[in-house]
Design a protein around this motif. Structure first.
Motif, mmCIF file in Angstrom:
data_model
loop_
_atom_site.group_PDB
_atom_site.id
_atom_site.type_symbol
_atom_site.label_atom_id
_atom_site.label_comp_id
_atom_site.label_asym_id
_atom_site.label_seq_id
_atom_site.Cartn_x
_atom_site.Cartn_y
_atom_site.Cartn_z
ATOM 1 N N SER A 73 0.842 -1.190 0.000
ATOM 2 C CA SER A 73 0.000 0.000 0.000
ATOM 3 C C SER A 73 0.884 1.250 0.000
ATOM 4 O O SER A 73 0.408 2.356 -0.177
ATOM 5 C CB SER A 73 -0.954 -0.009 1.192
ATOM 6 N N THR A 99 3.946 0.654 -4.798
ATOM 7 C CA THR A 99 2.558 0.818 -4.365
ATOM 8 C C THR A 99 1.593 0.192 -5.366
ATOM 9 O O THR A 99 1.741 0.384 -6.573
ATOM 10 C CB THR A 99 2.241 2.312 -4.191
ATOM 11 N N SER A 100 0.638 -0.579 -4.848
ATOM 12 C CA SER A 100 -0.408 -1.251 -5.624
ATOM 13 C C SER A 100 0.107 -2.388 -6.503
ATOM 14 O O SER A 100 -0.641 -2.910 -7.317
ATOM 15 C CB SER A 100 -1.184 -0.256 -6.489
#
Length: 135
Positions: A73, A99-100
């Motif tokens: 995250s 991230t992601s």
């Protein structure tokens, strides 16, 4: 497996079973490799509940293969440690995760050895943790 002297083989050559066996000898023969490959299905699969930073031990008496998929995250990194010490410090694998996106760690864990996955930075979480134990 040790390589035995044999025929020279070039890229694109057709290799017959007989040529393969003559080149590699008994331990490289197709029958030997088939026997070894057949052992791959002699495993049990689990998806145990695991936590990052926690030390686990392979108490099964046989080799264990683990794979860990991590999600992020926030950009981060994680390291898989494994050795015979109760507090493992040998780095086996590491990953950086944006991230992601997802990162992946995997290793074979010898019997009685300890292992853990530690987050080095960022915010990572376990998406999937799989373990296969040899019978």
């Amino acid at each position: 497996m040790a390589w035995n002297d044999g025929v020279n083989v070039a890229t694109g050559d057709l290799i017959t079973a007989s040529a393969w066996n003559n080149y590699l000898g008994l331990t490289g023969s197709l029958m030997y490799l088939k026997t070894e490959t057949d052992k791959l299905d002699d495993v049990s699969h689990t998806e145990p509940t695991r936590a990052l930073g926690t030390i686990y031990q392979n108490t099964g008496g046989k080799i264990r293969f683990i794979s860990v998929n991590l999600g992020a995250s926030a950009n981060g990194s994680a390291t898989l440690y494994c050795d015979a010490n109760a507090s493992p410090t040998d780095v086996i694998a590491s990953t950086t995760v944006e991230t992601s996106l997802f990162g992946f760690l995997a290793s074979i864990i010898p019997p009685s050895w300890y292992y853990k996955v530690v987050v080095g930075s960022g915010t990572l979480n376990i998406q999937e943790w799989h373990e296969w134990d040899e019978h």
